[in-house]
Design an enzyme around this catalytic site. Structure first.
Site, PDB file in Angstrom:
ATOM      1  N   TYR A 198     -74.376 -18.748 115.200  1.00 50.97           N
ATOM      2  CA  TYR A 198     -73.812 -17.465 115.815  1.00 50.97           C
ATOM      3  C   TYR A 198     -73.001 -18.245 117.087  1.00 50.97           C
ATOM      4  O   TYR A 198     -73.155 -19.111 117.644  1.00 50.97           O
ATOM      5  CB  TYR A 198     -75.015 -16.499 116.435  1.00 50.97           C
ATOM      6  CG  TYR A 198     -75.586 -16.865 117.454  1.00 50.97           C
ATOM      7  CD1 TYR A 198     -77.148 -17.488 117.228  1.00 50.97           C
ATOM      8  CD2 TYR A 198     -75.480 -16.819 118.904  1.00 50.97           C
ATOM      9  CE1 TYR A 198     -78.005 -18.025 118.312  1.00 50.97           C
ATOM     10  CE2 TYR A 198     -76.343 -17.230 119.979  1.00 50.97           C
ATOM     11  CZ  TYR A 198     -77.411 -17.658 119.598  1.00 50.97           C
ATOM     12  OH  TYR A 198     -78.297 -18.332 120.532  1.00 50.97           O
ATOM     13  N   CYS A 199     -72.139 -17.361 117.555  1.00 55.08           N
ATOM     14  CA  CYS A 199     -71.325 -17.547 118.786  1.00 55.08           C
ATOM     15  C   CYS A 199     -70.971 -16.039 119.601  1.00 55.08           C
ATOM     16  O   CYS A 199     -71.474 -15.224 119.071  1.00 55.08           O
ATOM     17  CB  CYS A 199     -70.225 -18.344 118.459  1.00 55.08           C
ATOM     18  SG  CYS A 199     -69.035 -17.535 117.205  1.00 55.08           S
ATOM     19  N   THR A 200     -70.062 -16.327 120.320  1.00 49.61           N
ATOM     20  CA  THR A 200     -69.698 -15.013 121.118  1.00 49.61           C
ATOM     21  C   THR A 200     -69.078 -13.886 120.197  1.00 49.61           C
ATOM     22  O   THR A 200     -69.649 -12.587 120.032  1.00 49.61           O
ATOM     23  CB  THR A 200     -68.863 -15.312 122.343  1.00 49.61           C
ATOM     24  OG1 THR A 200     -69.460 -16.363 122.979  1.00 49.61           O
ATOM     25  CG2 THR A 200     -68.523 -14.185 123.127  1.00 49.61           C
ATOM     26  N   ILE A 227     -72.116 -12.169 118.861  1.00 47.78           N
ATOM     27  CA  ILE A 227     -72.976 -11.055 119.774  1.00 47.78           C
ATOM     28  C   ILE A 227     -72.365 -10.007 120.064  1.00 47.78           C
ATOM     29  O   ILE A 227     -73.233  -9.023 119.865  1.00 47.78           O
ATOM     30  CB  ILE A 227     -73.467 -12.206 120.788  1.00 47.78           C
ATOM     31  CG1 ILE A 227     -73.966 -13.410 120.579  1.00 47.78           C
ATOM     32  CG2 ILE A 227     -74.191 -11.434 121.875  1.00 47.78           C
ATOM     33  CD1 ILE A 227     -74.033 -14.600 121.681  1.00 47.78           C
TER      34      ILE A 227
END
Ligand code: ZN
Ligand code: ZN
Length: 452
Positions: A198-200, A227
């Site tokens: 996952y990342c932003t 996110i």
């Protein structure tokens, strides 16, 4: 044809307040084949500047990566400017959880070699063979699987204030550093584990997932929309948040709260805190976490050294900077020996404190003011100013602000006024108003009402 910003950030902030319109903060990205990125950039600038859209956008032959602030009322018109391009038809716009009218104060669109600096040689693998996209519910489910390894593909200063529970959080400053580290660390699990990333906002995982599949990982998954989108779904569907803390974002807000857990500490005193700031010393500008008490005591500086520097005359500050490699601190985001409570690498999953209920975002803007009109005349002998109301209305008892380059900012309570030559308590749009002012006003000084 205006293809670049003509206003400073300060001028823009004032204009946004004057307009008094709600703005949305959003982000999106798309991989595509763009033949002429320069023309694409200029076309977007013209279309978006006309809609009062602001933000930081990168375009390249491989696509677009955008973080923006848009007047709410222009959202549909903005969407229409995207629909012009086949590859952006029906594109998902990741809307921020918290909106701030000042999240961006310029429209900057840059042509780059790549939309994400991933250091990958795209010719060596199939960038379209990406991982399985997971929605929030599916993401929560796979995190419960003991065969799952979850990896945070953001940087140390991002994961420090918030991350998924039990995630691997590489101690890296850039995305490109994290790829080989993870490949090495997980090399014995390429077939038996689920590699969940996952990342932003999802963009970093998009190509990283293709890279890891190429490296031999069999089960590669990624959080769709990152996110930002996860937080939206958690709220909308009433799901448990497996993310704790704050989501760091790259605009003036520097983060949005996902849960009320504070998992990091003030880097100076160790008190639970997750508010990032940039060191006040322009020659340093270090990104670090600082509590309100330390902010006051240290005047927003990261060290006593920087505190000494900001008290020097500006010429001396500039002289100190020239020819000296202070860039080290600038690029080593958030790391300095003087910060005792900085954590990176392995991070705990425990909450150190509970954040107080977030203040209404509007309260963060120090003085909320509404533009009413401008000064037309000043009667020297009577010390009276004449103003025309162009916006909203003015009432006796209002707290007002008269502002201009020579006048500065002068606040006063309006006790008595003459509206269109008769004494009155309310003035509406188009009315000409005179009242006493204890200072000399200038032609075109602006008249504001202070609303909080
Ligand atoms: Zn502190
Ligand atoms: Zn500093």
């Amino acid at each position: 044809m205006q293809l670049y910003n003509t206003l400073s950030a300060e001028e823009r902030a004032i204009m946004i307040d004057d307009a008094g319109k709600q703005r949305l903060t959003l982000s999106f990205y798309a991989y595509a084949k763009i033949q002429d990125p320069k023309k694409f950039r200029d076309d977007l600038f013209l279309a978006w500047n006309a809609l009062d859209a602001l933000g930081r956008i990168y375009v390249a032959t491989e696509g677009i990566n955008a973080q923006m602030s848009i007047p709410e009322e222009n959202l549909e018109a903005f969407r229409a400017t995207l629909e012009v391009y086949d590859f952006m038809k029906g594109i998902r716009l990741n809307e921020a959880v918290e909106h701030d009218d000042h999240s961006f104060l310029k429209l900057t669109i840059k042509v780059r070699d790549k939309i994400v600096a991933d250091g990958l040689n795209d010719e060596t693998f199939d960038v379209t063979d990406i991982g399985v996209h997971l929605k929030a519910k599916e993401f929560n489910d796979i995190l419960d699987d003991p065969n799952t390894i979850v990896v945070d593909f953001r940087n140390h200063y991002e994961s420090e204030v918030g991350h998924f529970k039990n995630a691997i959080t590489p101690d890296v400053e850039t995305f490109r550093e994290s790829l080989p580290i993870i490949n090495e660390q997980l090399q014995n699990h390429k077939e038996d584990k689920n590699l969940v990333m996952y990342c932003t906002g999802g963009i970093r995982c998009e190509k990283a997932s293709a890279y890891f599949k190429h490296q031999g990982f069999k089960n590669v998954y990624q959080l769709e929309g990152g996110i930002i989108n996860y937080a939206k779904q958690i709220e909308a569907e009433g799901l448990e948040s497996k993310f704790i803390g704050k989501n760091f974002v790259f605009d003036n807000r520097l983060g949005e709260r996902i849960t009320d857990d504070i998992i990091s500490q003030c880097h100076q005193c160790g008190k639970p805190c997750d508010n990032h700031t940039n060191c006040e010393n322009d020659g340093c500008h270090l990104l670090f976490i600082q509590c309100d008490e330390c902010k006051a005591a240290m005047e927003n500086c990261c060290s006593t050294e920087c505190l000494d520097i900001i008290h020097m005359p500006l010429v001396d500050q500039v002289r100190l900077r020239t020819g000296k490699q202070v860039g080290n601190k600038v690029f080593r985001k958030g790391k300095s020996d003087s910060l005792k409570f900085k954590h990176s690498g392995e991070l705990a999953n425990t909450s150190l404190a509970t954040a107080e209920k977030p203040l209404d975002i509007r309260q963060k803007i120090k003085v909320k003011k509404v533009l009413l009109g401008k000064a037309e005349h000043y009667y020297v002998k009577a010390q009276v100013g004449l103003f025309t109301i162009e916006n909203h209305e003015l009432n006796t008892g209002d707290k007002i602000l008269i502002s201009g380059p020579t006048t500065g900012n002068q606040e006063l309570i309006l006790e008595k006024m003459i509206v269109n030559e008769a004494q009155a308590t309310t003035a509406k749009i188009g009315d000409r108003v005179t009242f006493e002012v204890p200072f000399r006003i200038r032609l075109s000084d602006k008249l504001y009402k202070i609303v909080n």
